[in-house]
Write a protein that holds these residues in place. Structure first.
Motif, PDB file in Angstrom:
ATOM      1  N   LEU A 210       0.556  -1.312  -0.203  1.00 44.75           N
ATOM      2  CA  LEU A 210       0.106   0.277  -0.251  1.00 44.75           C
ATOM      3  C   LEU A 210       1.346   1.446  -0.292  1.00 44.75           C
ATOM      4  O   LEU A 210       0.812   1.778  -0.184  1.00 44.75           O
ATOM      5  CB  LEU A 210      -1.105   0.098   1.497  1.00 44.75           C
ATOM      6  N   GLU A 211       2.426   0.796  -0.057  1.00 41.26           N
ATOM      7  CA  GLU A 211       3.015   2.094  -0.460  1.00 41.26           C
ATOM      8  C   GLU A 211       4.154   1.778  -0.725  1.00 41.26           C
ATOM      9  O   GLU A 211       4.759   0.630  -0.183  1.00 41.26           O
ATOM     10  CB  GLU A 211       3.203   2.781   1.841  1.00 41.26           C
TER      11      GLU A 211
ATOM     12  N   ILE B 296       3.228   0.706  -4.320  1.00 39.54           N
ATOM     13  CA  ILE B 296       2.354   0.533  -3.867  1.00 39.54           C
ATOM     14  C   ILE B 296       2.161   0.138  -5.218  1.00 39.54           C
ATOM     15  O   ILE B 296       2.597   0.110  -6.506  1.00 39.54           O
ATOM     16  CB  ILE B 296       1.650   2.362  -3.960  1.00 39.54           C
TER      17      ILE B 296
ATOM     18  N   LYS C 276       1.011  -1.335   5.742  1.00 42.71           N
ATOM     19  CA  LYS C 276       1.829  -1.120   4.134  1.00 42.71           C
ATOM     20  C   LYS C 276       1.110  -1.928   3.603  1.00 42.71           C
ATOM     21  O   LYS C 276       1.966  -1.510   2.763  1.00 42.71           O
ATOM     22  CB  LYS C 276       2.678  -0.770   5.112  1.00 42.71           C
ATOM     23  N   ALA C 277       0.996  -3.114   3.962  1.00 43.14           N
ATOM     24  CA  ALA C 277       0.458  -3.619   3.140  1.00 43.14           C
ATOM     25  C   ALA C 277      -1.039  -4.692   3.350  1.00 43.14           C
ATOM     26  O   ALA C 277      -1.230  -4.983   4.084  1.00 43.14           O
ATOM     27  CB  ALA C 277       1.355  -5.082   2.508  1.00 43.14           C
TER      28      ALA C 277
ATOM     29  N   ASN D 257      -8.501  -9.047  -1.451  1.00 44.32           N
ATOM     30  CA  ASN D 257      -7.572  -8.008  -1.150  1.00 44.32           C
ATOM     31  C   ASN D 257      -7.655  -7.036  -2.783  1.00 44.32           C
ATOM     32  O   ASN D 257      -7.471  -5.969  -1.791  1.00 44.32           O
ATOM     33  CB  ASN D 257      -6.428  -7.916  -0.235  1.00 44.32           C
TER      34      ASN D 257
ATOM     35  N   PHE E 281      -8.183  -2.934  -3.026  1.00 45.67           N
ATOM     36  CA  PHE E 281      -7.012  -2.539  -3.951  1.00 45.67           C
ATOM     37  C   PHE E 281      -7.221  -1.704  -4.725  1.00 45.67           C
ATOM     38  O   PHE E 281      -7.044  -0.428  -4.960  1.00 45.67           O
ATOM     39  CB  PHE E 281      -5.737  -3.161  -4.596  1.00 45.67           C
TER      40      PHE E 281
ATOM     41  N   GLU F 181      -9.884   1.030  -4.702  1.00 48.16           N
ATOM     42  CA  GLU F 181      -9.044   1.925  -3.378  1.00 48.16           C
ATOM     43  C   GLU F 181      -7.892   2.516  -4.118  1.00 48.16           C
ATOM     44  O   GLU F 181      -7.267   3.569  -3.155  1.00 48.16           O
ATOM     45  CB  GLU F 181      -9.174   1.850  -1.744  1.00 48.16           C
ATOM     46  N   ARG F 182      -7.893   2.238  -4.763  1.00 50.80           N
ATOM     47  CA  ARG F 182      -6.323   2.617  -5.527  1.00 50.80           C
ATOM     48  C   ARG F 182      -5.584   4.478  -5.594  1.00 50.80           C
ATOM     49  O   ARG F 182      -4.852   4.860  -5.315  1.00 50.80           O
ATOM     50  CB  ARG F 182      -5.267   2.321  -6.826  1.00 50.80           C
TER      51      ARG F 182
ATOM     52  N   ILE G 188      -5.542   5.425  -2.186  1.00 48.14           N
ATOM     53  CA  ILE G 188      -4.138   5.671  -1.216  1.00 48.14           C
ATOM     54  C   ILE G 188      -2.802   6.186  -2.162  1.00 48.14           C
ATOM     55  O   ILE G 188      -1.945   6.977  -1.675  1.00 48.14           O
ATOM     56  CB  ILE G 188      -4.093   3.526  -1.848  1.00 48.14           C
ATOM     57  N   GLU G 189      -3.137   6.276  -2.979  1.00 50.59           N
ATOM     58  CA  GLU G 189      -2.209   6.924  -3.473  1.00 50.59           C
ATOM     59  C   GLU G 189      -1.808   8.287  -3.829  1.00 50.59           C
ATOM     60  O   GLU G 189      -0.616   9.181  -3.204  1.00 50.59           O
ATOM     61  CB  GLU G 189      -2.255   7.540  -5.227  1.00 50.59           C
TER      62      GLU G 189
ATOM     63  N   ASN H 242      -0.451   8.918  -0.121  1.00 48.47           N
ATOM     64  CA  ASN H 242       1.127   8.434   0.250  1.00 48.47           C
ATOM     65  C   ASN H 242       1.652   9.796  -0.449  1.00 48.47           C
ATOM     66  O   ASN H 242       2.449  10.544  -0.129  1.00 48.47           O
ATOM     67  CB  ASN H 242       1.273   7.892  -0.882  1.00 48.47           C
TER      68      ASN H 242
END
Length: 188
Positions: A6-7, A15, A35-36, A43, A47, A50-51, A54-55, A58
């Motif tokens: 996730l980062e 990511i 972090k993952a 999942n 992901f 929600e990408r 999340i980006e 970050n």
């Protein structure tokens, strides 16, 4: 164990990368810290959905770290500690001490962001790296001294751990040798 990052994690990946890591690293660090995610089908879908968020999160963290980095890069922190004549500290300077010193200057840094392999145990000027974000790293200069005067002398480049005979004799070393030679003549 396969996980979705996730980062950005050091040399592991960035990511969205699906990587295989050791089980302990995943269970004890990546998953609890958020972090993952485990690489399951549910999942993966989560992901992808929600990408963008999340980006964006970050990027906000990176920008905040970059803002702190501007004020910190190359900054000098002076720490006064007790030490012996050889420059060996009676205690040590750890990451916690650096975080407290930076907090007094108005900078918020976490203890885990200080990249100090082992505590500083000697008087002198040391360079310490701070990892504020996976993509933002700065270094600070830590001036460990016995007094403010000594810290100023170290900052100007003087090595205060060098022990000289002039300091012991309170004068010229050659004059001390002449006096010793004169004393030998009188003993005869």
């Amino acid at each position: 164990m396969k996980v979705i990052l996730l980062e950005r994690i050091g040399r592991t990946g960035t990511i969205g990368d699906e990587v295989t890591v050791k089980d302990g690293f995943a269970r004890n660090f990546l998953l609890p810290q958020g972090k993952a995610l485990r690489a399951t089908e549910a999942n993966r879908k989560k992901f992808v959905a929600e990408r963008a968020y999340i980006e964006q999160r970050n990027e906000e963290r990176r920008d905040a770290a970059a803002g702190i980095a501007e004020g910190l890069n190359g900054r000098t922190v002076v720490l006064i500690r007790q030490a012996g004549e050889t420059g060996q500290l009676y205690g040590s300077v750890a990451a916690r001490d650096l975080v407290e010193a930076l907090a007094k200057d108005g900078f918020t840094v976490q203890r885990n962001q200080v990249d100090l392999a082992e505590p500083i145990k000697t008087v002198g000027v040391h360079t310490v790296a701070l990892n504020l974000h996976a993509e933002v790293e700065v270094s600070i200069i830590v001036n460990v001294a016995r007094s403010e005067d000594e810290a100023a002398r170290q900052a100007s480049g003087e090595d205060v751990t060098v022990h000289t005979f002039e300091a012991d004799e309170g004068g010229d070393f050659a004059a001390g040798q002449k006096d010793a030679a004169a004393d030998d003549r009188f003993e005869e």
